[in-house]
Design a protein around this motif. Structure first.
Motif, PDB file in Angstrom:
ATOM      1  N   ALA A 107       1.189  -1.200  -0.120  1.00 21.55           N
ATOM      2  CA  ALA A 107      -0.004  -0.192   0.139  1.00 21.55           C
ATOM      3  C   ALA A 107       0.688   1.369  -0.022  1.00 21.55           C
ATOM      4  CB  ALA A 107      -0.907  -0.463   0.974  1.00 21.55           C
ATOM      5  N   ALA A 108       1.877   0.886   0.456  1.00 22.74           N
ATOM      6  CA  ALA A 108       2.706   2.244   0.888  1.00 22.74           C
ATOM      7  C   ALA A 108       3.708   2.631  -0.344  1.00 22.74           C
ATOM      8  CB  ALA A 108       3.747   2.500   1.767  1.00 22.74           C
ATOM      9  N   ALA A 109       3.701   1.944  -0.920  1.00 18.48           N
ATOM     10  CA  ALA A 109       4.362   2.051  -2.616  1.00 18.48           C
ATOM     11  C   ALA A 109       3.146   2.041  -3.868  1.00 18.48           C
ATOM     12  CB  ALA A 109       5.013   0.467  -3.045  1.00 18.48           C
ATOM     13  N   GLY A 110       1.735   2.324  -3.596  1.00 18.73           N
ATOM     14  CA  GLY A 110       0.627   2.158  -4.219  1.00 18.73           C
ATOM     15  C   GLY A 110       0.341   1.890  -4.492  1.00 18.73           C
ATOM     16  N   ALA A 111      -0.059  -0.053  -4.386  1.00 13.73           N
ATOM     17  CA  ALA A 111      -0.909  -0.552  -4.634  1.00 13.73           C
ATOM     18  C   ALA A 111      -2.378  -0.431  -4.119  1.00 13.73           C
ATOM     19  CB  ALA A 111       0.322  -1.907  -5.005  1.00 13.73           C
ATOM     20  N   ALA A 112      -2.687  -1.517  -4.537  1.00 14.36           N
ATOM     21  CA  ALA A 112      -4.358  -1.401  -4.009  1.00 14.36           C
ATOM     22  C   ALA A 112      -4.077  -2.774  -3.847  1.00 14.36           C
ATOM     23  CB  ALA A 112      -5.429  -1.952  -5.259  1.00 14.36           C
ATOM     24  N   THR A 113      -4.660  -3.319  -2.095  1.00 16.05           N
ATOM     25  CA  THR A 113      -4.143  -3.886  -1.665  1.00 16.05           C
ATOM     26  C   THR A 113      -5.590  -4.608  -1.137  1.00 16.05           C
ATOM     27  OG1 THR A 113      -4.254  -2.392   0.414  1.00 16.05           O
ATOM     28  CG2 THR A 113      -2.298  -2.945  -0.493  1.00 16.05           C
ATOM     29  N   VAL A 114      -6.159  -6.149  -0.758  1.00 15.40           N
ATOM     30  CA  VAL A 114      -6.614  -7.358  -0.391  1.00 15.40           C
ATOM     31  C   VAL A 114      -6.325  -7.341   0.713  1.00 15.40           C
ATOM     32  CG1 VAL A 114      -8.403  -8.395  -0.337  1.00 15.40           C
ATOM     33  CG2 VAL A 114      -7.587  -7.210  -1.976  1.00 15.40           C
ATOM     34  N   GLY A 115      -7.180  -6.597   2.184  1.00 18.59           N
ATOM     35  CA  GLY A 115      -6.363  -7.539   3.324  1.00 18.59           C
ATOM     36  C   GLY A 115      -7.146  -8.332   4.347  1.00 18.59           C
ATOM     37  N   LEU A 116      -6.375  -9.943   4.623  1.00 18.63           N
ATOM     38  CA  LEU A 116      -7.370 -10.599   5.329  1.00 18.63           C
ATOM     39  C   LEU A 116      -7.468 -10.421   6.916  1.00 18.63           C
ATOM     40  CD1 LEU A 116      -6.233 -13.631   2.301  1.00 18.63           C
ATOM     41  CD2 LEU A 116      -8.152 -12.630   2.432  1.00 18.63           C
ATOM     42  N   PHE A 117      -8.392  -9.882   7.250  1.00 19.97           N
ATOM     43  CA  PHE A 117      -8.289  -9.945   8.831  1.00 19.97           C
ATOM     44  C   PHE A 117      -9.032 -10.381   9.482  1.00 19.97           C
ATOM     45  CE2 PHE A 117      -6.759  -5.672   7.240  1.00 19.97           C
ATOM     46  CZ  PHE A 117      -5.880  -5.047   7.487  1.00 19.97           C
ATOM     47  N   GLY A 118      -8.183 -11.569  10.992  1.00 20.04           N
ATOM     48  CA  GLY A 118      -9.210 -12.338  11.757  1.00 20.04           C
ATOM     49  C   GLY A 118      -8.664 -11.774  12.521  1.00 20.04           C
ATOM     50  N   PRO A 119      -7.686 -11.862  14.136  1.00 20.12           N
ATOM     51  CA  PRO A 119      -7.673 -11.905  15.041  1.00 20.12           C
ATOM     52  C   PRO A 119      -7.168 -10.312  15.371  1.00 20.12           C
ATOM     53  CG  PRO A 119      -5.982 -12.698  14.158  1.00 20.12           C
ATOM     54  CD  PRO A 119      -6.670 -12.748  13.039  1.00 20.12           C
ATOM     55  N   THR A 120      -6.643  -9.575  14.143  1.00 21.84           N
ATOM     56  CA  THR A 120      -6.909  -8.294  14.404  1.00 21.84           C
ATOM     57  C   THR A 120      -8.572  -7.498  13.423  1.00 21.84           C
ATOM     58  OG1 THR A 120      -5.059  -8.350  12.827  1.00 21.84           O
ATOM     59  CG2 THR A 120      -4.198  -7.747  14.445  1.00 21.84           C
ATOM     60  N   TRP A 121      -8.654  -6.323  14.454  1.00 18.01           N
ATOM     61  CA  TRP A 121     -10.610  -5.825  14.440  1.00 18.01           C
ATOM     62  C   TRP A 121      -9.933  -4.553  13.066  1.00 18.01           C
ATOM     63  CZ3 TRP A 121     -14.814  -6.746  13.447  1.00 18.01           C
ATOM     64  CH2 TRP A 121     -15.368  -5.643  13.710  1.00 18.01           C
ATOM     65  N   ALA A 122     -10.093  -5.087  11.415  1.00 17.21           N
ATOM     66  CA  ALA A 122     -10.112  -3.990  10.228  1.00 17.21           C
ATOM     67  C   ALA A 122     -10.759  -2.875  10.886  1.00 17.21           C
ATOM     68  CB  ALA A 122     -10.921  -4.309   9.144  1.00 17.21           C
ATOM     69  N   GLY A 123     -11.320  -2.579  11.340  1.00 22.68           N
ATOM     70  CA  GLY A 123     -11.987  -1.631  11.878  1.00 22.68           C
ATOM     71  C   GLY A 123     -11.155  -0.303  12.434  1.00 22.68           C
ATOM     72  N   ARG A 124      -9.330  -0.946  13.223  1.00 26.17           N
ATOM     73  CA  ARG A 124      -8.578  -0.215  13.344  1.00 26.17           C
ATOM     74  C   ARG A 124      -6.748  -0.646  12.744  1.00 26.17           C
ATOM     75  NH1 ARG A 124      -6.343   2.194  18.214  1.00 26.17           N
ATOM     76  NH2 ARG A 124      -4.730   0.723  19.391  1.00 26.17           N
ATOM     77  N   TYR A 125      -6.984  -1.513  12.164  1.00 24.42           N
ATOM     78  CA  TYR A 125      -5.792  -1.564  11.669  1.00 24.42           C
ATOM     79  C   TYR A 125      -6.009  -2.079   9.923  1.00 24.42           C
ATOM     80  CZ  TYR A 125      -3.820  -2.835  16.049  1.00 24.42           C
ATOM     81  OH  TYR A 125      -3.443  -2.908  17.414  1.00 24.42           O
ATOM     82  N   GLY A 126      -7.252  -1.854   9.645  1.00 24.94           N
ATOM     83  CA  GLY A 126      -7.161  -1.894   8.484  1.00 24.94           C
ATOM     84  C   GLY A 126      -6.428  -0.978   7.402  1.00 24.94           C
ATOM     85  N   ILE A 127      -6.173  -1.640   5.842  1.00 28.69           N
ATOM     86  CA  ILE A 127      -5.116  -0.300   5.520  1.00 28.69           C
ATOM     87  C   ILE A 127      -6.720   0.783   4.626  1.00 28.69           C
ATOM     88  CG2 ILE A 127      -3.571  -0.392   3.103  1.00 28.69           C
ATOM     89  CD1 ILE A 127      -2.919  -2.766   3.917  1.00 28.69           C
ATOM     90  N   GLY A 128      -7.650   0.371   4.574  1.00 30.64           N
ATOM     91  CA  GLY A 128      -8.653   1.314   3.985  1.00 30.64           C
ATOM     92  C   GLY A 128      -9.478   1.457   4.933  1.00 30.64           C
ATOM     93  N   SER A 129      -8.869   1.848   6.303  1.00 36.83           N
ATOM     94  CA  SER A 129      -9.832   2.090   7.206  1.00 36.83           C
ATOM     95  C   SER A 129     -10.936   3.310   7.703  1.00 36.83           C
ATOM     96  CB  SER A 129      -9.784   1.520   8.689  1.00 36.83           C
ATOM     97  OG  SER A 129      -8.442   1.615   9.395  1.00 36.83           O
ATOM     98  N   GLY A 130      -9.545   4.046   6.556  1.00 39.40           N
ATOM     99  CA  GLY A 130      -8.949   6.159   6.766  1.00 39.40           C
ATOM    100  C   GLY A 130     -10.179   6.104   5.871  1.00 39.40           C
ATOM    101  N   ASP A 131     -10.121   5.968   4.831  1.00 39.47           N
ATOM    102  CA  ASP A 131     -11.153   6.482   3.189  1.00 39.47           C
ATOM    103  C   ASP A 131     -11.255   4.571   2.690  1.00 39.47           C
ATOM    104  OD1 ASP A 131      -7.567   8.471   1.776  1.00 39.47           O
ATOM    105  OD2 ASP A 131      -8.347   5.739   2.202  1.00 39.47           O
ATOM    106  N   GLY A 132     -10.666   4.096   2.673  1.00 38.40           N
ATOM    107  CA  GLY A 132     -11.009   2.595   1.244  1.00 38.40           C
ATOM    108  C   GLY A 132     -10.953   3.398  -0.220  1.00 38.40           C
ATOM    109  N   ALA A 133     -10.433   4.626   0.374  1.00 37.33           N
ATOM    110  CA  ALA A 133      -9.397   4.320  -1.156  1.00 37.33           C
ATOM    111  C   ALA A 133      -8.083   3.331  -1.335  1.00 37.33           C
ATOM    112  CB  ALA A 133      -9.025   6.111  -1.307  1.00 37.33           C
ATOM    113  N   GLY A 134      -8.633   2.612  -2.993  1.00 41.03           N
ATOM    114  CA  GLY A 134      -7.625   1.680  -3.362  1.00 41.03           C
ATOM    115  C   GLY A 134      -7.051   0.953  -2.442  1.00 41.03           C
TER     116      GLY A 134
END
Length: 363
Positions: free
Chosen positions: A263-290
């Motif tokens: 994500a930091a290199a500019g790529a779109a990502t699909v994150g697979l979240f289980g034990p960590t909560w995506a609302g807190r650790y999700g890559i797109g949880s700030g604005d959902g872009a990309g």
């Protein structure tokens, strides 16, 4: 905004690559606010490599050894070498906040401050420092970004060019199967099913080369439909991710450093979240872009979004709900990942939104 600082020390000794990447907008914001000043970052290898060559960072420091007390010693050495005017730390163990405060510098030593479950970690850092008057409002909108050299960008392009035909009809997809911790692993069978499904759709598939951590069987997840990227260090991997981004591709992986690096290199990502909560650790949880952050088992009664290391499964991957392994990771279906990849590659709206309401929100 306060007057610029001449000497800034940023300490991130949490140990994870992802931890450092979430702090990058803070580093870049502080540098913009003190042009001409010196900004040192004390962190661990291998993540330290991501800051070497970054024009915002004057010097990168690392602990001298891996033994007990190494991090505190490194902080003491950094303070003795050059006394900072401003010190920021994410690290609160071993008396490090007190050590920084005793230096006489302006300090912010608690970037957590009882966070709510659905506030992204990186965004919280920015909002706290904005409230402290150390960042500007526009800094709070910046996403993590790894700054690559022209030579590194060229390396990424040539590496992908050797593995992807110039006339490829579909965007490439990178599959990151390693998760750093067993509790974050998506089942190997799901990865194979995903690769087969994406290959049938015409996507060129890639995966990073890495030494096996769980024996030969774990290393042989895929067949010939997935090309292997060379082992090239974090900056080389970031350059490959940047080349994937320029081809409109997507990177899929668990909640781990390499996915955040993509994500930091500019790529779109699909994150697979289980034990960590995506609302807190999700890559797109700030604005959902990309990005698309897929949350497994949203209603797990054992998940603790703001205290993940206290979950019964965290260190052992022994799930209270399933003897077969983490039920939250197994709850993420292949079809949802394929759907997210397809929409991201097409640049279409309607990406998966924030995860459902977490039971901790009602407490």
């Amino acid at each position: 905004m306060r007057e610029p600082y001449r000497e800034i020390l940023v300490v991130d000794l949490l140990g994870g690559i992802g931890d450092l990447l979430m702090l990058l907008p803070v580093v870049h914001g502080l540098a913009r606010g003190s042009p001409g000043g010196s900004l040192r970052v004390l962190t661990h290898e291998p993540g330290a490599a991501l800051l070497r060559g970054d024009p915002a960072v004057t010097r990168v420091l690392t602990p001298r050894h891996g033994g007990a007390g190494a991090e505190r010693e490194a902080v003491a050495e950094a303070l003795a070498a050059r006394r900072p005017d401003l010190a920021i730390t994410t690290t609160r163990y071993d008396g490090i906040p007190d050590l920084l405060a005793a230096s006489g510098a302006r300090c912010v030593t608690d970037l957590w401050r009882r966070p709510p479950a659905d506030e992204p970690v990186g965004g919280r850092y920015l909002r706290i420092l904005l409230a402290e008057g150390l960042l500007r409002p526009e800094d709070a909108l910046v996403r993590p970004a790894v700054r690559l050299t022209p030579a590194e960008i060229a390396y990424g392009e040539s590496t992908l060019a050797r593995r992807i035909p110039a006339d490829a009809a579909r965007a490439p997809v990178v599959l990151i199967t390693d998760a750093g911790m067993d509790v974050k692993r998506w089942p190997a069978g799901r990865w194979r099913e995903l690769a087969a499904s994406l290959a049938r759709r015409g996507h060129l598939l890639l995966t990073p080369d890495a030494p096996p951590k769980r024996g030969p069987a774990e290393a042989a997840v895929f067949g010939r439909e997935v090309a292997v990227l060379p082992r090239c260090g974090l900056r080389g991997l970031a350059a490959c991710f940047a080349a994937v981004a320029r081809r409109g591709g997507v990177v899929v992986g668990g909640d781990t450093g390499p996915l955040r690096l993509a994500a930091a290199a500019g790529a779109a990502t699909v994150g697979l979240f289980g034990p960590t909560w995506a609302g807190r650790y999700g890559i797109g949880s700030g604005d959902g872009a990309g990005s698309a952050d897929l949350q497994g088992l949203p209603g797990c009664p054992h998940r603790r979004p703001t205290a993940i290391t206290e979950q019964p499964c965290w260190w052992t991957a022994e799930c209270p709900l399933s003897a077969a392994g983490p039920a939250c990771m197994a709850d993420i279906p292949v079809a949802s990942v394929v759907h997210a990849v397809t929409r991201l590659c097409a640049g279409l709206p309607g990406l998966p939104g924030p995860p459902g309401r977490h039971p901790a929100d009602d407490r």
